[in-house]
Design an enzyme around this catalytic site. Structure first.
Site, short mmCIF file in Angstrom:
data_model
loop_
_atom_site.label_atom_id
_atom_site.label_comp_id
_atom_site.label_asym_id
_atom_site.label_seq_id
_atom_site.Cartn_x
_atom_site.Cartn_y
_atom_site.Cartn_z
N TYR A 7 5.85 -2.66 11.21
CA TYR A 7 7.30 -2.91 11.23
C TYR A 7 7.92 -2.45 12.56
O TYR A 7 9.04 -1.96 12.60
CB TYR A 7 7.98 -2.26 10.01
CG TYR A 7 7.33 -2.67 8.71
CD1 TYR A 7 7.49 -3.96 8.22
CD2 TYR A 7 6.50 -1.79 8.00
CE1 TYR A 7 6.86 -4.36 7.05
CE2 TYR A 7 5.86 -2.19 6.84
CZ TYR A 7 6.05 -3.48 6.36
OH TYR A 7 5.43 -3.88 5.21
N CYS A 21 23.75 -1.65 24.00
CA CYS A 21 25.18 -1.35 23.85
C CYS A 21 25.53 -1.12 22.39
O CYS A 21 26.34 -1.85 21.81
CB CYS A 21 26.01 -2.50 24.40
SG CYS A 21 25.51 -2.96 26.03
N GLU A 22 24.85 -0.19 21.75
CA GLU A 22 25.12 0.16 20.35
C GLU A 22 24.93 1.67 20.24
O GLU A 22 23.89 2.19 20.66
CB GLU A 22 24.08 -0.48 19.41
CG GLU A 22 23.98 -1.98 19.45
CD GLU A 22 25.11 -2.68 18.72
OE1 GLU A 22 25.66 -2.09 17.77
OE2 GLU A 22 25.44 -3.80 19.13
N ARG A 62 13.37 0.61 13.42
CA ARG A 62 13.25 1.43 12.20
C ARG A 62 14.16 2.66 12.21
O ARG A 62 14.78 2.96 11.19
CB ARG A 62 11.79 1.84 11.95
CG ARG A 62 10.84 0.66 11.77
CD ARG A 62 9.47 1.09 11.29
NE ARG A 62 9.53 1.61 9.95
CZ ARG A 62 9.51 2.88 9.63
NH1 ARG A 62 9.39 3.81 10.56
NH2 ARG A 62 9.61 3.26 8.37
N TYR A 83 16.57 2.40 9.06
CA TYR A 83 16.25 3.24 7.90
C TYR A 83 16.40 4.72 8.19
O TYR A 83 15.90 5.54 7.42
CB TYR A 83 14.78 3.04 7.47
CG TYR A 83 14.29 1.64 7.37
CD1 TYR A 83 14.88 0.73 6.50
CD2 TYR A 83 13.20 1.22 8.13
CE1 TYR A 83 14.40 -0.55 6.40
CE2 TYR A 83 12.71 -0.07 8.03
CZ TYR A 83 13.32 -0.95 7.16
OH TYR A 83 12.82 -2.22 7.05
N GLY A 123 0.81 -1.21 0.00
CA GLY A 123 0.00 0.00 0.00
C GLY A 123 0.84 1.26 0.00
O GLY A 123 2.05 1.24 -0.23
N GLY A 176 0.09 -3.06 4.01
CA GLY A 176 0.41 -3.38 5.41
C GLY A 176 0.49 -2.10 6.21
O GLY A 176 -0.40 -1.72 6.96
C1 LIG Z 1 5.50 -8.33 -1.67
C2 LIG Z 1 5.08 -7.34 -0.65
N1 LIG Z 1 3.77 -7.04 -0.55
C3 LIG Z 1 3.31 -6.14 0.37
C4 LIG Z 1 4.18 -5.50 1.22
C5 LIG Z 1 3.62 -4.53 2.22
O1 LIG Z 1 4.09 -3.27 1.97
P1 LIG Z 1 3.49 -2.02 2.76
O2 LIG Z 1 3.63 -2.32 4.22
O3 LIG Z 1 4.32 -0.87 2.32
O4 LIG Z 1 2.07 -1.87 2.37
C6 LIG Z 1 5.55 -5.77 1.14
C7 LIG Z 1 6.50 -5.06 2.01
O5 LIG Z 1 7.55 -4.64 1.66
C8 LIG Z 1 6.00 -6.72 0.20
O6 LIG Z 1 7.30 -7.04 0.11
#
Ligand SMILES: Cc1ncc(COP(=O)(O)O)c(C=O)c1O
Length: 413
Positions: A372, A343-344, A313, A317, A239, A275
């Site tokens: 995530y 410890c990083e 995260r 990133y 998404g 997701g």
């Molecule tokens: C194949 C695939 N589908 C769906 C997603 C979900 O992505 P998002 O959380 O950006 O919607 C991912 C995440 O990287 C993915 O690798």
């Protein structure tokens, strides 16, 4: 109002005070708003309502069973990225026909599991994987529906670690190889190509690359139809990105308006695998200040009881998350680096923040951590996975208990 907002000086989740939840369950703690998850799922569903579509929620963003059950109840299907995610989806009540199986390195055992179950499609990523699915299916005297993941070589303009649609990325099959592979697959009795799939990356906030990927799928499906491969669906992948810093990002409706005119001419049903868009803003990580130290003449280190083990995260990133005191104070605004206890040196939650001068013991919320976050938590330094709470209908409910050291050591022989 739903989600995380202030009532007076106190941050609440769907009306329930976060300091009360933390007092009951301890910290570090993930808290989720069921109403936000539902609202964000429905926004996508409604945006695509005029067109045949299925939302396969991407479990990788957050696969706590209570969240999966909530989404299933709303009508979602599932996108699983491993055998473990397939099992979690089943345990949450999804049926195999609601599961698409994606992933760049599916093992033979995982492929066999998906084939035996009869998942909706296996989204295959290479010529070798087609051969493996074909051989496993023939052994079982079955024919497995597959979708080919194309790598459209489109720059998603997101962080390089979550960009997946460039030919320099390890994902998918080069668009130029798809026709030959389809012709080959037509001669195989163990596979049936029913879909084309593209996922060019995560946290995408520019509609243009998403539209380009959709166009690539439509173009290829047309060429394949001309050669005798009848595709049933186009899988547009994950998404939209979300706003972590308050800046404007496209809405679900704007996404639908960008891609539907492109896919409509194909007449093909679409699969969406969002997701982050559904769960990121629905979660917050609660953490208490352990210590406060001078970081220089006019800066503090604020050391929290959560760090990279609960939320990696920022470290992975350089991701930005808003960090706010759960109860506002009128302490003077102070420049701070908000760091974890590990410890990083890279164990950081937020650099160069201005916070009301924090005190040991105070409770903070790291916002927009529903995706995530908890799924990437680890036991580094023998730390224990945090508990998780869902707020639903005005009540806070423990949906995952805090891990104990006994849980961790139970694996050791
Ligand atoms: C194949 C695939 N589908 C769906 C997603 C979900 O992505 P998002 O959380 O950006 O919607 C991912 C995440 O990287 C993915 O690798």
């Amino acid at each position: 109002m739903t989600g995380f907002y202030r009532q007076g000086s106190a941050l609440v989740c769907d009306g329930v005070a976060l300091d009360r939840i933390a007092a009951a369950e301890g910290t570090p703690l993930y808290v989720y708003s069921a109403a936000t998850i539902a609202g964000r799922y429905r926004a996508i569903d409604e945006a695509f309502a005029g067109y045949p579509h299925a939302i396969h929620y991407a479990l990788k963003a957050n696969s706590t069973l209570a969240i999966l059950r909530l989404l299933r109840g709303l009508g979602s299907s599932a996108d699983a990225n491993s055998g473990g995610e397939i099992d979690a989806a089943l345990r949450a009540g999804f049926i195999p026909a609601q599961i698409v199986f994606t992933g760049v390195g599916k093992t033979v055992a995982e492929l066999a599991q998906a084939i035996d179950l009869g998942v909706r499609t296996i989204n295959v990523e290479s010529a070798g994987e087609i051969e493996r699915v074909d051989a496993l299916s023939r052994e079982r005297q079955t024919r497995t529906k597959i979708a080919l993941r194309i790598n459209p070589d489109v720059d998603a303009k997101t962080h390089p670690h979550i960009s997946t649609g460039l030919k320099t990325n390890k994902f998918g099959i080069a668009a130029g190889d798809i026709k030959a592979l389809c012709a080959h697959a037509r001669g195989l009795s163990g596979v049936e190509v029913v879909g084309l799939h593209a996922h060019i990356g995560s946290q995408i906030t520019d509609l243009d690359p998403l539209a380009r990927a959709a166009r690539a799928l439509v173009g290829l499906s047309r060429e394949l139809a001309g050669e005798g491969t009848r595709i049933e669906h186009l899988d547009l992948g994950g998404g939209l990105g979300v706003s972590y810093d308050g800046s404007r990002v496209p809405t679900a409706q704007e996404y639908a308006d960008a891609v539907l005119p492109i896919v409509r001419e194909s007449g093909l049903a679409i699969v969406l695998e969002p997701g982050r868009q559904i769960v990121a803003p629905a979660g917050a990580l609660l953490t208490r200040v352990v210590d406060v130290k001078e970081a220089g003449p006019d800066k503090l280190f604020v050391i929290m009881d959560a760090g990279m083990t609960e939320l990696i995260r920022p470290m992975l990133y350089n991701a930005f998350h808003r960090i706010e005191p759960v109860v506002q104070t009128d302490a003077p605004p102070t420049p701070c680096d908000v760091v974890g206890p590990l410890c990083e040196s890279s164990d950081t939650l937020g650099k160069d923040r201005i916070l009301p001068r924090p005190q040991a013991g105070e409770l903070y919320a790291v916002l927009d951590t529903g995706a995530y976050g908890s799924v990437m938590a680890s036991n580094y330094n023998r730390r224990l996975l945090p508990a998780e709470v869902m707020v639903e209908d005005g009540k806070a409910r423990l949906i995952r208990r805090r891990q104990t050291l006994d849980d961790v050591l139970a694996l050791e022989l």
